[in-house]
Design an enzyme around this catalytic site. Structure first.
Site, PDB file in Angstrom:
ATOM      1  N   ASN A 182       0.812  -1.224   0.000  1.00 57.25           N
ATOM      2  CA  ASN A 182       0.000   0.000   0.000  1.00 57.25           C
ATOM      3  C   ASN A 182       0.844   1.272   0.000  1.00 57.25           C
ATOM      4  O   ASN A 182       0.320   2.363   0.190  1.00 57.25           O
ATOM      5  CB  ASN A 182      -0.950   0.020   1.207  1.00 57.25           C
ATOM      6  CG  ASN A 182      -0.216   0.076   2.544  1.00 57.25           C
ATOM      7  OD1 ASN A 182       1.002   0.172   2.597  1.00 57.25           O
ATOM      8  ND2 ASN A 182      -0.965   0.003   3.632  1.00 57.25           N
ATOM      9  N   LYS A 183       2.143   1.135  -0.225  1.00 62.56           N
ATOM     10  CA  LYS A 183       3.004   2.317  -0.231  1.00 62.56           C
ATOM     11  C   LYS A 183       3.031   2.962  -1.622  1.00 62.56           C
ATOM     12  O   LYS A 183       2.630   2.359  -2.619  1.00 62.56           O
ATOM     13  CB  LYS A 183       4.414   1.939   0.217  1.00 62.56           C
ATOM     14  CG  LYS A 183       4.503   1.485   1.672  1.00 62.56           C
ATOM     15  CD  LYS A 183       4.000   2.548   2.618  1.00 62.56           C
ATOM     16  CE  LYS A 183       4.299   2.243   4.080  1.00 62.56           C
ATOM     17  NZ  LYS A 183       3.544   1.112   4.619  1.00 62.56           N
TER      18      LYS A 183
END
Length: 365
Positions: A182-183
């Site tokens: 999710n970065k």
């Protein structure tokens, strides 16, 4: 009703080609050409002299703490409003986390609180660039120099963030990044370490690879770890770096659309303060009233819109609990929501999310 997740990775560009190259050549583990290419591209993008890849963002922090020889008897100042990995890694070295409060405007650690927490046992300060907004690096660097303290930057959420035109992670003695799914850029798992001193960087490289001797095969002369990144992860990372400017620009556009769509509501967006570039890892809103936070999240969930609350304060966790009170961090933790923040969001989806947030108050819920 279409479900809108809080995050989805942006896997375009050369991702498939580079991964397939790993598969066809057989270089799938922690050796292979993409490792060095990704590290070099990452260093160039951030303006660092060098970088070394690791298995994830958490071990990146542990690695630099070990490489900087932080351990029992040492204190490390860290904001309480942070993800727990920042604190767990300090505890894993035997050092003691010293918690401090944050600033209302930026959500970042309060430099005045850092100064007030320094004792004769303080060895380092950990600046966490929360949700993509930089900390006040001028003041924090000055404090560390004045008191001869090590400075570690936890940049897990701040790839692409700039303080006065300079990429975060290049101010401290060492810095860490995360590439979780999710970065802003991802390798699935994975992380990166930067270090100012070449000797510290060399120590990081040895510590991450079982302490192997540089001059003797299968000879290990230090207690060390297996914290290496795989070639497949690095292949994905290289493709992501190639698209990094595009990804960050799209995320900034998403944040701008939220800012317009949510204006005049009893909340504020997490806007940049000062001469900074906010990378908007997450598009955050801070409600005026804490009691609205959980009902709003439940309402959005009913509309098929996934959200995340702000982190709980780390000093309240059972394994590192203290009796301290940090009022700003507590208030932010109770009022903050992270909205869907991924680059693939369409304007229509953002309009739907903003309409749902607005309808929550229009219906008097």
């Amino acid at each position: 009703m279409e479900r809108i997740p809080v995050y989805e990775p942006y896997l375009a560009g050369n991702v498939s080609d580079y991964v397939n190259e790993c598969l066809t050549t057989g270089w799938i583990s922690s050796r292979g050409g993409f490792i060095a290419k990704f590290e070099a591209a990452f260093a160039e993008f951030t303006g660092a002299k060098d970088a070394t890849s690791v298995a994830n963002g958490t071990v990146a922090i542990h690695l630099v703490l070990e490489a900087l020889e932080i351990g029992p008897g040492d204190e490390v100042i860290v904001p309480s409003l942070t993800y727990v990995a920042s604190v767990n890694t300090i505890l894993q070295t035997g050092a003691k986390p010293i918690f401090v409060d944050s600033l209302e405007g930026t959500l970042q650690v309060d430099p005045a609180a850092i100064r007030g927490a320094i004792t004769p046992r303080t060895k380092a300060v950990m600046a966490v660039h929360l949700y993509g907004h930089p900390c006040d690096m001028d003041t924090i660097v000055a404090i560390c120099r004045e008191h001869d303290l090590l400075l570690i930057e936890d940049c897990a959420e701040a790839f692409g963030s700039l303080w006065k035109g300079r990429h975060v992670g290049t101010f401290g003695d060492a810095a860490t990044f995360s590439f979780f799914g999710n970065k802003t850029i991802t390798t699935g798992e994975g992380g990166m370490v930067l270090a100012r001193d070449p000797e510290v960087m060399s120590r990081c490289r040895r510590l991450k690879s079982q302490g192997v001797s540089p001059g003797r095969e299968y000879w290990h002369d230090m207690l060390a770890y297996n914290y290496r990144m795989t070639n497949i992860e690095a292949a994905i990372g290289l493709a992501q770096i190639e698209m990094a400017a595009e990804i960050i620009a799209i995320k900034c556009k998403v944040a701008d659309e939220y800012r317009v769509g949510l204006s005049s509501l009893p909340l504020r967006t997490h806007d940049p303060v000062g001469d900074v570039s906010h990378s908007y890892w997450m598009c955050s809103i801070i409600l005026d009233r804490a009691e609205d936070r959980d009902p709003l999240r439940a309402y959005l969930a009913q509309q098929g819109i996934e959200t995340r609350p702000f982190f709980a304060q780390a000093h309240l966790m059972p394994h590192c609990r203290t009796d301290e009170v940090f009022p700003i961090g507590a208030s932010l933790s109770e009022r903050g929501i992270n909205l869907p923040s991924y680059p693939g969001l369409t304007s229509a989806q953002i309009e739907r999310i903003c309409a749902a947030v607005s309808s929550f108050w229009r219906q008097g819920i």
